[in-house]
Motif scaffolding. Sequence first.
Motif, PDB file in Angstrom:
ATOM      1  N   GLY A 113      96.025  -4.872  52.941  1.00 10.11           N
ATOM      2  CA  GLY A 113      95.837  -3.731  52.049  1.00 10.11           C
ATOM      3  C   GLY A 113      94.906  -2.668  52.569  1.00 10.11           C
ATOM      4  N   THR A 114      94.003  -3.017  53.482  1.00 15.18           N
ATOM      5  CA  THR A 114      93.050  -2.043  54.013  1.00 15.18           C
ATOM      6  C   THR A 114      93.107  -1.944  55.539  1.00 15.18           C
ATOM      7  OG1 THR A 114      91.283  -3.714  54.050  1.00 15.18           O
ATOM      8  CG2 THR A 114      91.479  -2.366  52.069  1.00 15.18           C
ATOM      9  N   GLY A 115      94.184  -2.432  56.133  1.00 19.18           N
ATOM     10  CA  GLY A 115      94.324  -2.358  57.580  1.00 19.18           C
ATOM     11  C   GLY A 115      93.677  -3.501  58.323  1.00 19.18           C
ATOM     12  N   GLN A 116      93.360  -4.592  57.623  1.00 15.20           N
ATOM     13  CA  GLN A 116      92.625  -5.687  58.243  1.00 15.20           C
ATOM     14  C   GLN A 116      93.426  -6.487  59.263  1.00 15.20           C
ATOM     15  OE1 GLN A 116      93.431  -5.287  54.881  1.00 15.20           O
ATOM     16  NE2 GLN A 116      92.821  -7.127  53.800  1.00 15.20           N
ATOM     17  N   LEU A 117      94.723  -6.222  59.381  1.00 14.78           N
ATOM     18  CA  LEU A 117      95.508  -6.900  60.424  1.00 14.78           C
ATOM     19  C   LEU A 117      95.434  -6.157  61.761  1.00 14.78           C
ATOM     20  CD1 LEU A 117      98.682  -8.141  58.504  1.00 14.78           C
ATOM     21  CD2 LEU A 117      96.401  -9.183  58.715  1.00 14.78           C
ATOM     22  N   GLY A 118      95.011  -4.899  61.734  1.00 12.30           N
ATOM     23  CA  GLY A 118      94.751  -4.165  62.974  1.00 12.30           C
ATOM     24  C   GLY A 118      95.965  -3.813  63.794  1.00 12.30           C
ATOM     25  N   ASP A 119      97.154  -3.773  63.161  1.00 12.75           N
ATOM     26  CA  ASP A 119      98.376  -3.553  63.942  1.00 12.75           C
ATOM     27  C   ASP A 119      98.887  -2.122  63.886  1.00 12.75           C
ATOM     28  OD1 ASP A 119      99.076  -3.722  61.265  1.00 12.75           O
ATOM     29  OD2 ASP A 119     100.951  -4.785  61.647  1.00 12.75           O
ATOM     30  N   ASP A 120      98.091  -1.209  63.315  1.00 10.80           N
ATOM     31  CA  ASP A 120      98.454   0.212  63.317  1.00 10.80           C
ATOM     32  C   ASP A 120      99.817   0.451  62.682  1.00 10.80           C
ATOM     33  OD1 ASP A 120      98.052   2.903  63.737  1.00 10.80           O
ATOM     34  OD2 ASP A 120      98.931   2.890  65.742  1.00 10.80           O
ATOM     35  N   ALA A 121     100.155  -0.305  61.694  1.00  9.75           N
ATOM     36  CA  ALA A 121     101.457  -0.174  61.038  1.00  9.75           C
ATOM     37  C   ALA A 121     101.244   0.175  59.565  1.00  9.75           C
ATOM     38  CB  ALA A 121     102.254  -1.473  61.174  1.00  9.75           C
ATOM     39  N   THR A 122     102.318   0.252  58.822  1.00 14.49           N
ATOM     40  CA  THR A 122     102.193   0.436  57.387  1.00 14.49           C
ATOM     41  C   THR A 122     101.402  -0.735  56.818  1.00 14.49           C
ATOM     42  OG1 THR A 122     104.299  -0.709  57.065  1.00 14.49           O
ATOM     43  CG2 THR A 122     104.365   1.696  57.239  1.00 14.49           C
ATOM     44  N   LEU A 123     100.605  -0.473  55.819  1.00 14.21           N
ATOM     45  CA  LEU A 123      99.741  -1.517  55.261  1.00 14.21           C
ATOM     46  C   LEU A 123     100.590  -2.514  54.495  1.00 14.21           C
ATOM     47  CD1 LEU A 123      96.767   0.694  54.049  1.00 14.21           C
ATOM     48  CD2 LEU A 123      97.126  -0.384  56.286  1.00 14.21           C
ATOM     49  N   THR A 124     101.141  -3.462  55.239  1.00  8.44           N
ATOM     50  CA  THR A 124     102.072  -4.438  54.673  1.00  8.44           C
ATOM     51  C   THR A 124     101.589  -5.848  54.978  1.00  8.44           C
ATOM     52  OG1 THR A 124     103.911  -2.897  55.032  1.00  8.44           O
ATOM     53  CG2 THR A 124     104.474  -5.206  54.637  1.00  8.44           C
ATOM     54  N   ASP A 125     101.544  -6.690  53.958  1.00  6.70           N
ATOM     55  CA  ASP A 125     101.157  -8.085  54.175  1.00  6.70           C
ATOM     56  C   ASP A 125     102.132  -8.753  55.145  1.00  6.70           C
ATOM     57  OD1 ASP A 125      99.356  -7.414  52.234  1.00  6.70           O
ATOM     58  OD2 ASP A 125     100.239  -8.678  50.669  1.00  6.70           O
ATOM     59  N   ARG A 126     101.617  -9.623  55.999  1.00  7.73           N
ATOM     60  CA  ARG A 126     102.425 -10.288  57.021  1.00  7.73           C
ATOM     61  C   ARG A 126     102.274 -11.801  56.935  1.00  7.73           C
ATOM     62  NH1 ARG A 126     105.585  -6.083  59.079  1.00  7.73           N
ATOM     63  NH2 ARG A 126     104.228  -4.280  59.450  1.00  7.73           N
ATOM     64  N   PRO A 127     103.368 -12.521  56.686  1.00  7.20           N
ATOM     65  CA  PRO A 127     103.287 -13.977  56.617  1.00  7.20           C
ATOM     66  C   PRO A 127     103.338 -14.648  57.982  1.00  7.20           C
ATOM     67  CG  PRO A 127     105.505 -13.283  56.110  1.00  7.20           C
ATOM     68  CD  PRO A 127     104.700 -12.031  56.298  1.00  7.20           C
ATOM     69  N   THR A 128     103.462 -13.850  59.043  1.00  5.84           N
ATOM     70  CA  THR A 128     103.399 -14.358  60.412  1.00  5.84           C
ATOM     71  C   THR A 128     102.486 -13.443  61.225  1.00  5.84           C
ATOM     72  OG1 THR A 128     105.388 -13.115  60.996  1.00  5.84           O
ATOM     73  CG2 THR A 128     105.690 -15.424  60.407  1.00  5.84           C
ATOM     74  N   PRO A 129     101.909 -13.936  62.296  1.00  6.26           N
ATOM     75  CA  PRO A 129     100.968 -13.141  63.082  1.00  6.26           C
ATOM     76  C   PRO A 129     101.588 -11.872  63.659  1.00  6.26           C
ATOM     77  CG  PRO A 129     100.740 -15.466  63.617  1.00  6.26           C
ATOM     78  CD  PRO A 129     101.965 -15.346  62.759  1.00  6.26           C
ATOM     79  N   VAL A 130     100.808 -10.784  63.630  1.00  4.39           N
ATOM     80  CA  VAL A 130     101.171  -9.534  64.291  1.00  4.39           C
ATOM     81  C   VAL A 130     100.072  -9.208  65.287  1.00  4.39           C
ATOM     82  CG1 VAL A 130     102.571  -8.613  62.411  1.00  4.39           C
ATOM     83  CG2 VAL A 130     100.112  -8.188  62.421  1.00  4.39           C
ATOM     84  N   ALA A 131     100.442  -8.500  66.350  1.00  5.52           N
ATOM     85  CA  ALA A 131      99.483  -8.197  67.410  1.00  5.52           C
ATOM     86  C   ALA A 131      98.478  -7.143  66.947  1.00  5.52           C
ATOM     87  CB  ALA A 131     100.218  -7.712  68.651  1.00  5.52           C
ATOM     88  N   VAL A 132      97.212  -7.388  67.216  1.00  4.44           N
ATOM     89  CA  VAL A 132      96.171  -6.389  66.975  1.00  4.44           C
ATOM     90  C   VAL A 132      96.239  -5.355  68.089  1.00  4.44           C
ATOM     91  CG1 VAL A 132      93.680  -6.005  66.815  1.00  4.44           C
ATOM     92  CG2 VAL A 132      94.696  -8.075  65.828  1.00  4.44           C
ATOM     93  N   ALA A 133      96.152  -4.077  67.732  1.00  2.00           N
ATOM     94  CA  ALA A 133      96.248  -2.998  68.713  1.00  2.00           C
ATOM     95  C   ALA A 133      94.900  -2.796  69.399  1.00  2.00           C
ATOM     96  CB  ALA A 133      96.721  -1.719  68.036  1.00  2.00           C
TER      97      ALA A 133
END
Length: 206
Positions: A113-133
């Motif tokens: 919700g606040t970009g905490q996945l760091g993947d520079d994408a739309t702020l979308t919850d991810r049930p699998t790992p995405v690469a941090v940019a």
Amino acid sequence: RRLGVMLATVVMLGALAGPALAEQAGSRSRAFQAGLLDAGTAYTCAILRDGSVTCWGRDNFGQLGDDAILADKPSPVPVALPAGRTATGVSAGLGHACAVLDDGSAACWGVDGTGQLGDDATLTDRPTPVAVALPPGRTATAITAGNDHACAILDSGSLSCWGFDAAGQLGDDATRADQPTPVAVALPAGRTATVDKRRLVTLIAP
């Protein structure tokens, strides 16, 4: 949580030589060694001896990383790491978790919700790992997840953080705006960060 703005503590319990965990299956018991372990909010993740990651507990945002239906899991499920990759570090936050992989890349999963996945994408919850940019040409050596942000030590000794920044927790000395990609922490002049043998993030002289 346990992450400060500039001095972050990666609390990862269980050394490689530590006690084994036990998985019960009826009358059978399979022991496995947890290299690194971290407990988030109502869920836990661990790195196993083969470098795979497993999580269990609450799964309302996909923080277990198993690419399944969002349902709480009372026993460990495997995190769907990228093909051929293993983990060297893991950290569990409020509703997202992050890992350092064996090639120096970083991946996060769960709420975004606040970009905490760091993947520079739309702020979308991810049930699998995405690469941090991560910054170009840089790799990660350690990572820690806070409530709604995360930080990593890079191979250059610099620190990068991403996600929620309302209180300045990204440490970039900028306008307190959420960042969906890593920004550099403004370390004191001439200082770099490292991880000591107890896996505590510290600042040291060059």
